[in-house]
Design a protein around this motif. Structure first.
Motif, PDB file in Angstrom:
ATOM      1  N   ALA A 147       0.821  -1.212   0.000  1.00  0.00           N
ATOM      2  CA  ALA A 147       0.000   0.000   0.000  1.00  0.00           C
ATOM      3  C   ALA A 147       0.853   1.258   0.000  1.00  0.00           C
ATOM      4  O   ALA A 147       0.443   2.301  -0.517  1.00  0.00           O
ATOM      5  N   ILE A 148       2.041   1.193   0.581  1.00  0.00           N
ATOM      6  CA  ILE A 148       2.948   2.344   0.618  1.00  0.00           C
ATOM      7  C   ILE A 148       3.635   2.544  -0.730  1.00  0.00           C
ATOM      8  O   ILE A 148       3.762   3.673  -1.217  1.00  0.00           O
ATOM      9  N   PHE A 149       4.055   1.453  -1.367  1.00  0.00           N
ATOM     10  CA  PHE A 149       4.836   1.582  -2.603  1.00  0.00           C
ATOM     11  C   PHE A 149       3.996   1.526  -3.872  1.00  0.00           C
ATOM     12  O   PHE A 149       4.431   2.010  -4.919  1.00  0.00           O
ATOM     13  N   PHE A 150       2.815   0.959  -3.775  1.00  0.00           N
ATOM     14  CA  PHE A 150       1.933   0.880  -4.949  1.00  0.00           C
ATOM     15  C   PHE A 150       0.518   1.292  -4.560  1.00  0.00           C
ATOM     16  O   PHE A 150      -0.430   0.497  -4.683  1.00  0.00           O
ATOM     17  N   PRO A 151       0.337   2.517  -4.092  1.00  0.00           N
ATOM     18  CA  PRO A 151      -0.986   2.945  -3.621  1.00  0.00           C
ATOM     19  C   PRO A 151      -2.053   2.924  -4.700  1.00  0.00           C
ATOM     20  O   PRO A 151      -3.231   2.663  -4.412  1.00  0.00           O
ATOM     21  N   GLU A 152      -1.661   3.172  -5.943  1.00  0.00           N
ATOM     22  CA  GLU A 152      -2.658   3.191  -7.012  1.00  0.00           C
ATOM     23  C   GLU A 152      -3.233   1.805  -7.280  1.00  0.00           C
ATOM     24  O   GLU A 152      -4.364   1.666  -7.753  1.00  0.00           O
ATOM     25  N   GLN A 153      -2.462   0.763  -6.997  1.00  0.00           N
ATOM     26  CA  GLN A 153      -2.931  -0.598  -7.234  1.00  0.00           C
ATOM     27  C   GLN A 153      -3.625  -1.199  -6.014  1.00  0.00           C
ATOM     28  O   GLN A 153      -4.228  -2.265  -6.103  1.00  0.00           O
ATOM     29  N   ALA A 154      -3.522  -0.552  -4.859  1.00  0.00           N
ATOM     30  CA  ALA A 154      -4.139  -1.088  -3.644  1.00  0.00           C
ATOM     31  C   ALA A 154      -5.658  -0.971  -3.717  1.00  0.00           C
ATOM     32  O   ALA A 154      -6.192  -0.038  -4.322  1.00  0.00           O
TER      33      ALA A 154
END
Length: 416
Positions: free
Chosen positions: A263-270
């Motif tokens: 969620a921190i490194f790929f927020p758009e995919q979360a």
């Protein structure tokens, strides 16, 4: 036309469903076990004794398409949320992210001065911070100290700013269910005192912009049943010959830690529920200090002299004292306590275009005694995490990557 519309809706439904499924789920144990068994001299003794070493591993492979959009494939080894391990300092990353989100909600800059009061005899106030550039405390500086040197007091101050109940309920609302953060670190406060958190005041440009009174958690965050670990424990210098009960201690399941990292490194995919409401500067700030070496740090000034590159870099490097390569970065939060050694990291090699996520824990306590300060971190725990990280890195180095990832988002500027 109606038929085409239905087809499009079905495609959309399955693509969204698959993306959320691949985000949260992982493949059975076979892949990681087979990979590690190729190096029996490093792993066979540990893998042959799963109950003794309590190893859990989650690895996420990342593949990018031509638009640099990531696709995830996760693999687990003995991952089981019902099997307790003490999360040690890894809870600090959750507190850092929730603190940043709370500041954004309140409209307060993370560099604003944060003054902690004391409303109870057990509490301590903080009005200065001699390690900060301006000698005053702030959430930003607390997070900096947490991520670079795993400072316990810095975590405690964020815990007090957020509040025990708000910290836990925020994580639970976002879908991180298997987490309990019930206490400050490295204090003698009992469970009841940890339900109380200090009053806090924020100043910006010399003016008070927010005041928060002392808070009390209306809920308790304990296990309903005993969590017994070890064969005995030390108490006031005396050996108590029965297992130590972790029921009132912090808990942060491995899968939840891995999801937080994603969620921190790929927020758009979360999944929307799991996203944190942070600014782009907040994300850059986290990336900087999760990966920055102590020698690259301006403040606290003593970090340059007191800490080596691998001080909290366990995966791949095993807390080595030697100089680490600058093109490989561990964006991580590690921890060790009560015999448990763990690390949670997004790892990137900017020269070779490699990226992956890896989260792991091992129990390194050969004598089974808790609190005797005779843990096997150096001989068992750290070598395992270093060898594990290297094994996954070598696999990534040799597997085919159809598209070289653009990792520019994570190439941040360091303090010096």
């Amino acid at each position: 036309m109606v038929k085409n519309r239905i087809c499009k809706l079905l495609i959309f439904f399955f693509s969204v469903s698959f993306s959320h499924l691949s985000w949260g789920q992982f493949q059975p144990d076979s892949f990681l076990e087979k990979l590690l068994k190729k190096q029996p001299e490093k792993f066979s003794q540990l893998l042959d004794n799963p109950d003794k070493y309590q190893i859990q591993i989650l690895y996420t492979r990342i593949d990018r398409n031509k638009n640099n959009e990531p696709r995830f494939q996760s693999y687990g080894y003995h991952v089981d949320a019902s099997k307790y391990f003490y999360p040690a300092s890894t809870v600090k990353l959750a507190a850092a992210v929730v603190a940043l989100e709370k500041l954004k909600k309140l409209g307060i800059d993370k560099h604003a001065h944060m003054f902690t009061g004391a409303a109870r005899q057990s509490q301590t106030e903080v009005l200065t911070d001699t390690t900060a550039e301006d000698k005053l405390p702030s959430v930003a500086h607390y997070i900096r100290k947490i991520l670079i040197a795993s400072d316990n007091d810095a975590f405690n101050r964020l815990y007090e700013f957020i509040g025990q109940e708000e910290l836990n309920e925020t994580l639970h609302r976002k879908g991180f269910q298997n987490v309990r953060i019930a206490h400050r670190l490295e204090t003698n406060l009992n469970s009841e005192e940890n339900r109380y958190t200090n009053p806090v005041r924020f100043e910006w440009e010399g003016k008070t912009v927010y005041e928060q009174p002392e808070a009390y958690s209306s809920k308790t965050y304990f296990s309903d049943t005993p969590i017994l670990v070890g064969t005995g424990y030390m108490q006031d210098g005396t050996l108590v010959e029965k297992p130590f009960d972790f029921a009132e201690k912090n808990f942060f399941a491995l899968e939840e830690q891995h999801k937080l990292l994603k969620a921190i490194f790929f927020p758009e995919q979360a999944p929307v529920q799991q996203r944190f409401d942070l600014t782009s500067d907040d994300y850059t700030f986290l990336y900087r200090y999760m990966s920055q070496f102590p020698v690259e740090t301006s403040f606290p000034e003593n970090y340059t002299d007191d800490y080596y590159d691998g001080y909290v870099k366990y995966l791949m490097f095993g807390a080595t004292h030697t100089r680490l390569p600058r093109h490989i970065r561990l964006f991580n939060k590690s921890g060790e306590a009560y015999g448990y050694v763990l690390d949670n990291a997004y790892i990137a090699d900017f020269e070779k275009g490699i990226e992956f996520m890896l989260t792991a824990v091992i129990y390194a306590n050969e004598d089974g005694i808790i609190n005797d300060d005779k843990y096997d971190y150096e001989s068992v725990g750290l070598p395992f995490l270093a060898n594990l990280g290297k094994a996954i890195f070598d696999y990534e180095l040799n597997r085919k990557h159809t598209v070289r990832p653009d990792l520019g988002r994570f190439e941040v500027e360091y303090d010096k």
